[in-house]
Motif scaffolding. Sequence first.
Motif, PDB file in Angstrom:
ATOM      1  N   ILE A  44       7.439   7.845   5.665  1.00 18.43           N
ATOM      2  CA  ILE A  44       6.832   6.523   5.770  1.00 18.43           C
ATOM      3  C   ILE A  44       7.806   5.609   6.494  1.00 18.43           C
ATOM      4  N   LEU A  45       7.375   5.073   7.624  1.00 13.31           N
ATOM      5  CA  LEU A  45       8.177   4.120   8.399  1.00 13.31           C
ATOM      6  C   LEU A  45       7.538   2.745   8.264  1.00 13.31           C
ATOM      7  N   ASP A  46       8.137   1.904   7.427  1.00 16.18           N
ATOM      8  CA  ASP A  46       7.567   0.595   7.135  1.00 16.18           C
ATOM      9  C   ASP A  46       8.164  -0.451   8.079  1.00 16.18           C
ATOM     10  N   ASP A  47       7.535  -0.587   9.251  1.00 16.45           N
ATOM     11  CA  ASP A  47       8.001  -1.547  10.261  1.00 16.45           C
ATOM     12  C   ASP A  47       9.492  -1.349  10.538  1.00 16.45           C
ATOM     13  N   SER A  48       9.909  -0.089  10.578  1.00 19.37           N
ATOM     14  CA  SER A  48      11.333   0.246  10.660  1.00 19.37           C
ATOM     15  C   SER A  48      11.806   0.481  12.083  1.00 19.37           C
ATOM     16  N   THR A  49      10.947   0.187  13.063  1.00 12.38           N
ATOM     17  CA  THR A  49      11.383   0.278  14.458  1.00 12.38           C
ATOM     18  C   THR A  49      11.247  -1.073  15.165  1.00 12.38           C
ATOM     19  N   SER A  50      11.151  -2.125  14.367  1.00 10.99           N
ATOM     20  CA  SER A  50      10.912  -3.468  14.937  1.00 10.99           C
ATOM     21  C   SER A  50      12.079  -3.951  15.784  1.00 10.99           C
ATOM     22  N   ALA A  51      13.305  -3.454  15.479  1.00  9.38           N
ATOM     23  CA  ALA A  51      14.476  -3.905  16.230  1.00  9.38           C
ATOM     24  C   ALA A  51      14.790  -2.997  17.413  1.00  9.38           C
ATOM     25  N   LEU A  52      13.916  -1.997  17.647  1.00 11.22           N
ATOM     26  CA  LEU A  52      14.149  -1.046  18.737  1.00 11.22           C
ATOM     27  C   LEU A  52      13.302  -1.407  19.954  1.00 11.22           C
ATOM     28  N   ASP A  53      13.823  -1.091  21.128  1.00 11.87           N
ATOM     29  CA  ASP A  53      13.017  -1.266  22.329  1.00 11.87           C
ATOM     30  C   ASP A  53      11.963  -0.158  22.384  1.00 11.87           C
ATOM     31  N   THR A  54      10.926  -0.363  23.177  1.00  8.46           N
ATOM     32  CA  THR A  54       9.803   0.577  23.206  1.00  8.46           C
ATOM     33  C   THR A  54      10.214   1.962  23.704  1.00  8.46           C
ATOM     34  N   ALA A  55      11.199   2.027  24.607  1.00  9.06           N
ATOM     35  CA  ALA A  55      11.647   3.319  25.122  1.00  9.06           C
ATOM     36  C   ALA A  55      12.312   4.141  24.017  1.00  9.06           C
ATOM     37  N   THR A  56      13.207   3.512  23.242  1.00  3.97           N
ATOM     38  CA  THR A  56      13.887   4.212  22.134  1.00  3.97           C
ATOM     39  C   THR A  56      12.881   4.603  21.066  1.00  3.97           C
ATOM     40  N   GLU A  57      11.933   3.709  20.786  1.00  2.00           N
ATOM     41  CA  GLU A  57      10.909   4.014  19.794  1.00  2.00           C
ATOM     42  C   GLU A  57      10.079   5.215  20.228  1.00  2.00           C
ATOM     43  N   ALA A  58       9.744   5.279  21.503  1.00  7.08           N
ATOM     44  CA  ALA A  58       8.966   6.409  22.034  1.00  7.08           C
ATOM     45  C   ALA A  58       9.752   7.714  21.909  1.00  7.08           C
TER      46      ALA A  58
ATOM     47  N   LEU B 119       2.819   2.348  -3.172  1.00 10.03           N
ATOM     48  CA  LEU B 119       2.064   3.000  -4.250  1.00 10.03           C
ATOM     49  C   LEU B 119       2.166   4.521  -4.166  1.00 10.03           C
ATOM     50  N   ILE B 120       2.410   5.059  -2.968  1.00  7.72           N
ATOM     51  CA  ILE B 120       2.410   6.517  -2.790  1.00  7.72           C
ATOM     52  C   ILE B 120       3.539   7.177  -3.577  1.00  7.72           C
ATOM     53  N   PRO B 121       4.804   6.696  -3.481  1.00 11.89           N
ATOM     54  CA  PRO B 121       5.869   7.295  -4.304  1.00 11.89           C
ATOM     55  C   PRO B 121       5.966   6.679  -5.704  1.00 11.89           C
ATOM     56  N   ARG B 122       4.950   5.932  -6.124  1.00 14.45           N
ATOM     57  CA  ARG B 122       4.889   5.304  -7.447  1.00 14.45           C
ATOM     58  C   ARG B 122       6.028   4.315  -7.673  1.00 14.45           C
ATOM     59  N   LEU B 123       6.371   3.557  -6.664  1.00 13.27           N
ATOM     60  CA  LEU B 123       7.296   2.456  -6.877  1.00 13.27           C
ATOM     61  C   LEU B 123       6.587   1.353  -7.656  1.00 13.27           C
ATOM     62  N   TYR B 124       5.289   1.261  -7.457  1.00 12.80           N
ATOM     63  CA  TYR B 124       4.394   0.494  -8.313  1.00 12.80           C
ATOM     64  C   TYR B 124       3.288   1.430  -8.773  1.00 12.80           C
ATOM     65  N   GLU B 125       2.699   1.138  -9.932  1.00 13.45           N
ATOM     66  CA  GLU B 125       1.586   1.938 -10.450  1.00 13.45           C
ATOM     67  C   GLU B 125       0.272   1.275 -10.053  1.00 13.45           C
ATOM     68  N   VAL B 126      -0.692   2.085  -9.658  1.00 19.04           N
ATOM     69  CA  VAL B 126      -1.997   1.525  -9.279  1.00 19.04           C
ATOM     70  C   VAL B 126      -2.650   0.889 -10.508  1.00 19.04           C
ATOM     71  N   THR B 127      -3.388  -0.178 -10.285  1.00 16.49           N
ATOM     72  CA  THR B 127      -4.087  -0.852 -11.379  1.00 16.49           C
ATOM     73  C   THR B 127      -5.384  -0.126 -11.713  1.00 16.49           C
ATOM     74  N   ALA B 128      -6.060   0.338 -10.677  1.00 20.68           N
ATOM     75  CA  ALA B 128      -7.303   1.098 -10.868  1.00 20.68           C
ATOM     76  C   ALA B 128      -7.453   2.051  -9.691  1.00 20.68           C
ATOM     77  N   GLY B 129      -8.273   3.091  -9.889  1.00 24.68           N
ATOM     78  CA  GLY B 129      -8.443   4.084  -8.849  1.00 24.68           C
ATOM     79  C   GLY B 129      -7.396   5.187  -8.967  1.00 24.68           C
ATOM     80  N   GLU B 130      -7.297   6.005  -7.912  1.00 26.21           N
ATOM     81  CA  GLU B 130      -6.396   7.153  -7.998  1.00 26.21           C
ATOM     82  C   GLU B 130      -5.856   7.531  -6.617  1.00 26.21           C
ATOM     83  N   ILE B 131      -4.583   7.920  -6.602  1.00 26.43           N
ATOM     84  CA  ILE B 131      -3.952   8.459  -5.396  1.00 26.43           C
ATOM     85  C   ILE B 131      -3.607   9.912  -5.672  1.00 26.43           C
TER      86      ILE B 131
ATOM     87  N   LEU C  39       0.832  -1.213   0.000  1.00 25.04           N
ATOM     88  CA  LEU C  39       0.000   0.000   0.000  1.00 25.04           C
ATOM     89  C   LEU C  39       0.864   1.260   0.000  1.00 25.04           C
ATOM     90  N   VAL C  40       1.851   1.328   0.890  1.00 25.86           N
ATOM     91  CA  VAL C  40       2.664   2.555   0.979  1.00 25.86           C
ATOM     92  C   VAL C  40       3.618   2.693  -0.198  1.00 25.86           C
TER      93      VAL C  40
END
Length: 576
Positions: free
Chosen positions: A492-506, A378-390, A375-376
């Motif tokens: 856009i943060l795509d699950d990019s804090t998964s390796a961080l503890d909750t305190a650092t993420e906060a 599609l926003i910078p057009r790394l893929y083109e939408v098949t139908a609809g519009e952003i 989904l994300v």
Amino acid sequence: MRNLLKYAKKYKKELILAIICIEAETIFELVIPMIMADIIDVGVANGDRNYIFMKGFQMVFFAVLSLFLGHACARYTAICGNGIGAQIRMAEFQKMQTYSFANTDRFSTPSLVTRLTSDITTIQNSITNGMRPGFRSPVMMMTALIVSFRLNAELAMVFFIAAPILAFILFLIIRNVRPLYSKMQGAVDLVNRIIQENLIAIRVIKAYVRGDYEISKFREGNMNLQNSSERSFSLAALNMPALQFVMYGTILSILWFGGNRVMVGNMKVGALTSFLSYVLQVLNSLMMFSNVFLLFTRSLTSWKRISEVLEEEPTINDDRAKDISIKEGRIRFENVYFKYKEEAKEYVLSDISFEISPGQTVGIIGQTGAAKSTLVQLIPRLYEVTAGEITIDGHPIYEYTQDHLRDSIAMVLQKNTLFSGTVKENLYWGKEDATDEEIERACSIACVNEFIGRLDHGYDTELGQGGVNVSGGQKQRLCIARAILKAPKVLILDDSTSALDTATEAKIKEGLEKSLPGMTKIIISQRISSVLDADQIIILDDGKINAIGTHEQLLADNEIYQDIYFSQQKGGSQAL
């Protein structure tokens, strides 16, 4: 061939000079047997030593001149061949930079590497090694044939028997070897793929003790390449014995018939010797020409593979772009559908509609495989939408140029990527002319300052390929700092804090809110704690929007959100 020759335009002068040197060298070499015939028939027959020395000096002069021309030819062909190879390589690499994700999905990475290296080297070697015999052999053959017919037309008729036999054998070899060259290059792709996978996943291989399995897999791929190469080159190698068969058969025929003519006095020994020299010239030219054909056949196979890359049309272009720029970062999805391939039966994303106001923080959550990352992308057009519009700021995203659109959106992907070089050089990817103060500010927001002092040389620490000498959490923080340096309108943060503890993420989330309040932020996460304070949370389920709301609303009304929340709360309490 027209497409291939356009890369030779820059080296037109070297190409012309190489051809001139080749032809001149060939003519001088062809004169030498005539001089030798005069030495035998005139100088030796009459015992004229002065004549012999004079003609001998002529032979030496033409030989030295041929040597000089041969050296010049080698130099010019090397410049031409390597230059054309470099031009094709650059064109291919530039073309790959225009590809969307859909384009790169069509080619495997190892195959693209082979097309950029091995295939281009094949063409390069064909030009460097094939130009001299390719232009030399026709002139040598025609001149030698003319002189042979002038010396003795009856003996020269043997060529009309030898040439068709040789041409037929060569045709059979080339017809069978060409498809084998394609298989061989495919086998090279396979070996490269195995090596690449092994090197990337070396830690996993060692952790699971799968070294023997990988060795077995490589052995199979390597044997496949060996067998393909053996079949190709064994068949191509038949060219030489076929030529020798025809050559020696021709020589024996000429010695038989020519010897009889000498014995009856219809031909002089010098003329027969000279005739044999020209016969060898003709046969050598045929041998060179056949080798050029084999080089040409292999290079055509490689050029076909390269052409597939060069002729691939990017699925995303700027044909509809206008001179506009992103000012606020308002994002709207309107009935968006997407699938990776047109022929696919099902959509990966279906009927996606939502709006994000400027400066909002939006969380996207869902089960694994719900198409959150798709989904994300599609926003910078790394893929083109098949139908609809952003739309962004009310304009469809295709009305922005790709460079501006992607420069206004910073993505920290699920798979964090760092490049060889220093920490600072990696951060410059966010902003090439960033000052030390800007770098320190971005690193402070991303909590990089917590560990940068522990690195050997701070910001000047050399990172290994892919950042192997930093931990997963450190790598994520460096990638976030790099994105912040862009000062984007959308982060856009795509699950990019998964390796961080909750305190650092906060801390990072707090830093983003305080330091970059006007920036639109989209956070994809598997953890509720990562999206808890978002202005709105989107729940994706099997490529569709299940619900949109705040944490309180979804916790009260949505079953999927409740399941995720309580399972994580339970896991957290058990850990405590």
